[in-house]
Design an enzyme around this catalytic site. Sequence first.
Site, PDB file in Angstrom:
ATOM      1  CG  HIS A   1      34.976  53.893  21.710  1.00  0.00           C
ATOM      2  ND1 HIS A   1      34.552  54.833  20.828  1.00  0.00           N
ATOM      3  CD2 HIS A   1      34.727  52.707  21.116  1.00  0.00           C
ATOM      4  CE1 HIS A   1      34.055  54.247  19.756  1.00  0.00           C
ATOM      5  NE2 HIS A   1      34.154  52.958  19.918  1.00  0.00           N
ATOM      6  CG  ASN A   2      32.466  52.194  25.509  1.00  0.00           C
ATOM      7  OD1 ASN A   2      32.400  52.954  24.532  1.00  0.00           O
ATOM      8  ND2 ASN A   2      31.908  52.475  26.663  1.00  0.00           N
TER       9      ASN A   2
END
Length: 340
Positions: free
Chosen positions: A253-254
């Site tokens: 994520h991210n």
Amino acid sequence: MLDVEKLLAILADDLQNGDEIHAFFAKNPNASIAGLAPLNTAQPNQLSFLANPRYQEQLTHTNAMAVLLTTNAKPFCPTHVLPIEVKNPYLAFAKLTQVFAYTPDILPDIHPTAIVSPTADIGKNVQIGAYCVIGENVVIGDNCQLSSHVVIEDFVKVGQSCQLKTHTFVGHHCEMGDFVVLHSHASIGNDGFGYAPKGLTDEKGWQKIYQLGKVVIGNHVRIGSQTCVDRGALGDTLIGNHVIIDNLVQIAHNVQIGDGTVISGCVGIAGSAKIGKRCVLAGGVGLVGHIEICDDVTITGMTMVTKSIKQQGSYSSGTPMMQTNLWKKMAVKIKQLVKE
């Protein structure tokens, strides 16, 4: 089959000896190239290429009709072979592969077994294969091809001329640009690995952190089979333009990946890592989270990156293969250095 006109059209920006090629086909009006092959196995109706000098000896004995090569390699070409002088033989070969690639006839259609929400906006000339599921308010651009068993959740936006192969998944609210290819079993936008300990985890377990972001993919991106790109926790996971990602890659994520970067198989990138433009991550590379890699960095195979890289260049870690008894001795020496 590849005739002279198609050959010249595809390689228009690469050729150094177009007149010589015209002359050859004028003398052999029925000649055409039936396929591509390596130098050592090419037949008299096939085309080959020399991109690596180590195979120059194979050039002198090849049976190919024609060979893509540089001007410097032309003197080593047999007289019965048509030399096709190009700036970059490997790039020229790559361009010609499109002529011989298998491309099944695809008719724009929605298979009767597909489930498509009435709120979905489906563009022109789109194929939706058997057992696909298209969620609420999905937008799919013109000329897209969805093979069987593709799942696209609610509010996803798919650009034009995208190909989603069998069993690919795109999670809700994710976005992708034009000319994106997702190969079989690629997963885009599933939850990232976010959990907070409630205390002693063997007794109280973990609190799930719901992932509130999405995945945004640029144009001309290729993502390989069994690769997972997790949605962002708060912000978004971002994949730039012209990025190519191999099979079995984990992007947490991210993560942010810059334009033109290539990532080979079995790479693992932890959360919130940021990778610049035109980087190369070779097979098995691992990146810890929350670090930044600047533009134009090459990271060689099996390297473990534990801190940010701020200067372009090539970086490596790990130990090259050696006999086991030597490796054990080396490991002992390393321990002794630590003790000192």
